[in-house]
Design a protein around this motif. Structure first.
Motif, mmCIF file in Angstrom:
data_model
loop_
_atom_site.group_PDB
_atom_site.id
_atom_site.type_symbol
_atom_site.label_atom_id
_atom_site.label_comp_id
_atom_site.label_asym_id
_atom_site.label_seq_id
_atom_site.Cartn_x
_atom_site.Cartn_y
_atom_site.Cartn_z
ATOM 1 N N ILE A 246 5.422 -1.193 9.782
ATOM 2 C CA ILE A 246 6.868 -1.737 9.548
ATOM 3 C C ILE A 246 7.115 -2.115 8.154
ATOM 4 O O ILE A 246 8.183 -1.687 7.515
ATOM 5 C CB ILE A 246 7.167 -2.988 10.371
ATOM 6 N N GLY A 247 6.033 -2.630 7.404
ATOM 7 C CA GLY A 247 5.984 -2.849 5.889
ATOM 8 C C GLY A 247 5.997 -1.447 5.242
ATOM 9 O O GLY A 247 6.958 -1.384 4.136
ATOM 10 N N ALA A 248 5.268 -0.502 5.617
ATOM 11 C CA ALA A 248 5.307 0.772 5.176
ATOM 12 C C ALA A 248 6.808 1.480 5.294
ATOM 13 O O ALA A 248 7.203 2.180 4.300
ATOM 14 C CB ALA A 248 4.155 1.672 5.746
ATOM 15 N N LEU A 249 7.253 1.249 6.554
ATOM 16 C CA LEU A 249 8.426 1.894 6.506
ATOM 17 C C LEU A 249 9.815 1.190 5.414
ATOM 18 O O LEU A 249 10.613 2.204 5.102
ATOM 19 C CB LEU A 249 9.115 1.275 8.166
ATOM 20 N N ARG A 250 9.555 0.007 5.162
ATOM 21 C CA ARG A 250 10.690 -0.283 4.318
ATOM 22 C C ARG A 250 10.169 0.105 2.910
ATOM 23 O O ARG A 250 11.331 0.394 2.108
ATOM 24 C CB ARG A 250 10.264 -2.116 4.153
ATOM 25 N N ALA A 251 9.214 0.188 2.502
ATOM 26 C CA ALA A 251 8.796 0.719 1.200
ATOM 27 C C ALA A 251 9.290 2.371 1.201
ATOM 28 O O ALA A 251 9.614 2.764 0.031
ATOM 29 C CB ALA A 251 7.353 0.972 1.089
ATOM 30 N N LEU A 252 9.008 3.061 2.208
ATOM 31 C CA LEU A 252 9.638 4.556 2.217
ATOM 32 C C LEU A 252 10.982 4.382 2.116
ATOM 33 O O LEU A 252 11.754 5.275 1.279
ATOM 34 C CB LEU A 252 9.074 5.154 3.497
ATOM 35 N N ASP A 253 11.800 3.465 2.717
ATOM 36 C CA ASP A 253 13.327 3.628 2.808
ATOM 37 C C ASP A 253 13.801 3.052 1.293
ATOM 38 O O ASP A 253 14.679 3.685 1.001
ATOM 39 C CB ASP A 253 13.595 2.583 3.817
ATOM 40 N N VAL B 32 12.654 -1.152 15.038
ATOM 41 C CA VAL B 32 12.801 -1.060 13.405
ATOM 42 C C VAL B 32 13.396 0.332 13.508
ATOM 43 O O VAL B 32 13.713 1.254 14.559
ATOM 44 C CB VAL B 32 11.313 -0.955 12.562
ATOM 45 N N THR B 33 13.926 0.873 12.190
ATOM 46 C CA THR B 33 14.458 2.153 11.832
ATOM 47 C C THR B 33 13.452 2.991 11.150
ATOM 48 O O THR B 33 13.304 2.593 9.952
ATOM 49 C CB THR B 33 15.736 2.076 11.261
ATOM 50 N N PRO B 34 13.113 4.209 11.518
ATOM 51 C CA PRO B 34 13.231 4.597 12.961
ATOM 52 C C PRO B 34 12.184 3.993 13.757
ATOM 53 O O PRO B 34 11.207 3.401 13.287
ATOM 54 C CB PRO B 34 12.853 6.171 12.829
ATOM 55 N N LEU C 107 0.807 -1.048 0.010
ATOM 56 C CA LEU C 107 -0.070 0.090 0.044
ATOM 57 C C LEU C 107 0.894 1.197 0.150
ATOM 58 O O LEU C 107 0.456 2.226 -0.632
ATOM 59 C CB LEU C 107 -0.988 -0.009 1.211
ATOM 60 N N MET C 108 1.938 1.338 0.749
ATOM 61 C CA MET C 108 3.060 2.269 0.829
ATOM 62 C C MET C 108 3.287 2.445 -0.746
ATOM 63 O O MET C 108 3.445 3.666 -1.210
ATOM 64 C CB MET C 108 3.915 2.345 1.831
ATOM 65 N N LYS C 109 3.860 1.252 -1.204
ATOM 66 C CA LYS C 109 4.305 1.730 -2.612
ATOM 67 C C LYS C 109 3.382 2.300 -3.682
ATOM 68 O O LYS C 109 3.582 2.893 -4.515
ATOM 69 C CB LYS C 109 4.796 0.109 -3.180
#
Length: 339
Positions: free
Chosen positions: A258-265, A289-291, A235-237
């Motif tokens: 957490i999945g959205a953070l990875r897509a943003l990164d 997780v980061t952040p 969804l973030m993608k």
């Protein structure tokens, strides 16, 4: 070693009353206070039933057997720790009270389990399962406690204030000055006898209401799918590819966040400098997780513990149904910016 006669003398009841209480004879109608007094005296005297020829085991004072009705598969539970932690709380408190989990019923995809409550002293239902399903099962007169669903007025239930948790998350983002706030969540539903009933998730309802009140709501800022980290990533993608990414997101669960953070990164979008995120759950991984995630903590293990306590209280004679609401707490970390 304490005997039934000693317990009867101290509790000021007959030996037969003590025997039937300690055998968990739920058909034996006595006042709640009397049943509890017998149990308390037996515990104080460290009573243990004698072995007999048919059983080489030692019977505990509380030898209650319960069933768990869990609205999701083991695979779903593993992918979203919310329900797994509830179950761990149930198991922990059952051990403390001498309660054995005798049977577990699960939905595998859309296939309803055959509910058979025979031989059970009580049932705990984890998740949104329609009460009518239980009423159609055998021996449906046993005490039932719902977790994360109100069930019906005749049953005990343990919930958390989901709408309140959503308002807390949104207020945090608004307090930080964000106006272009997006929402990311899954679809919610209730298990029915031969189908599922889709409902609008309370988190989504609160988001839409609070944004509309401020004249900030935009349809294209909502991203709805299923649940889990993979779906949060997808969804973030989708939001990134759509363009004009909101400056902040209220995400319905930690795994999705957490999945959205990875897509943003992967897209080189910095959190929280370019996009702030607040979610709900506070699973263990959220702080690593980061952040680290700012999230509204739900005391899921305590929900499981409380359900067992309510069921034990029913075994001891309580008749009035109780509704328990477990509080939540905002945990501020780095994913939403200023602390």
């Amino acid at each position: 070693m304490a005997t039934i006669k000693e317990i009867a003398r101290i509790a000021e009841v007959s030996s037969s009353t003590v025997s039937r209480v300690l055998r968990q004879d739920m058909s034996f109608s006595i006042p709640h206070e009397t049943r509890r007094k017998v149990i308390d005296v037996a515990r104080t005297l460290n009573y243990r039933a004698k072995k007999n020829r048919k059983s080489m085991g030692t019977e505990r004072v509380n030898d209650w057997r319960i069933g768990l009705v869990i609205w999701c598969s083991e695979q779903f539970e593993f992918s979203d720790p919310f329900y797994m932690t509830i179950r761990q709380g149930i198991e922990k408190e059952c051990e403390k009270h001498g309660v054995s989990i005798h049977r577990i019923f699960r939905w595998i995809e859309d296939v309803s389990p055959a509910l058979d409550f025979s031989g059970l002293n009580g049932v705990i239902v984890v998740g949104k399962v329609e009460a009518d399903i239980l009423l159609q099962s055998s021996h449906s007169e046993v005490p039932i406690v719902y977790i994360d669903h109100h069930g019906s007025s005749q049953y005990d239930s343990v919930q958390f204030d989901l709408a309140g948790a959503a308002r807390c998350a949104m207020e945090r983002l608004l307090e930080l000055g964000h106006q272009r706030i997006g929402y990311m969540g899954g679809t919610s539903y209730i298990r029915q006898h031969d189908s599922i009933q889709y409902i609008e998730d309370e988190r989504q309802t609160v988001y839409m209401s609070m944004m509309r009140e401020r004249g900030l709501f935009r349809d294209n800022s909502m991203f709805i799918g299923s649940w889990g980290a993979d779906e949060g990533y997808r969804l973030m993608k989708q939001a990134i590819q759509q363009g004009d990414v909101p400056e902040a997101f209220f995400v319905a669960s930690d795994p999705m966040a957490i999945g959205a953070l990875r897509a943003l990164d992967e897209s080189g979008i910095k959190v929280p400098d370019q996009v702030a995120i607040v979610s709900i759950d506070d699973i263990d991984l959220s702080q690593y997780v980061t952040p680290p995630l700012t999230t509204v903590k739900v005391y899921t293990e305590e929900m499981g513990v409380t359900a067992v306590k309510l069921l034990v209280d029913r075994f001891l004679g309580r008749e009035l149904p109780l509704k328990v609401t477990v509080p939540t707490e905002l945990i501020i970390r780095n994913s939403c910016g200023s602390t």
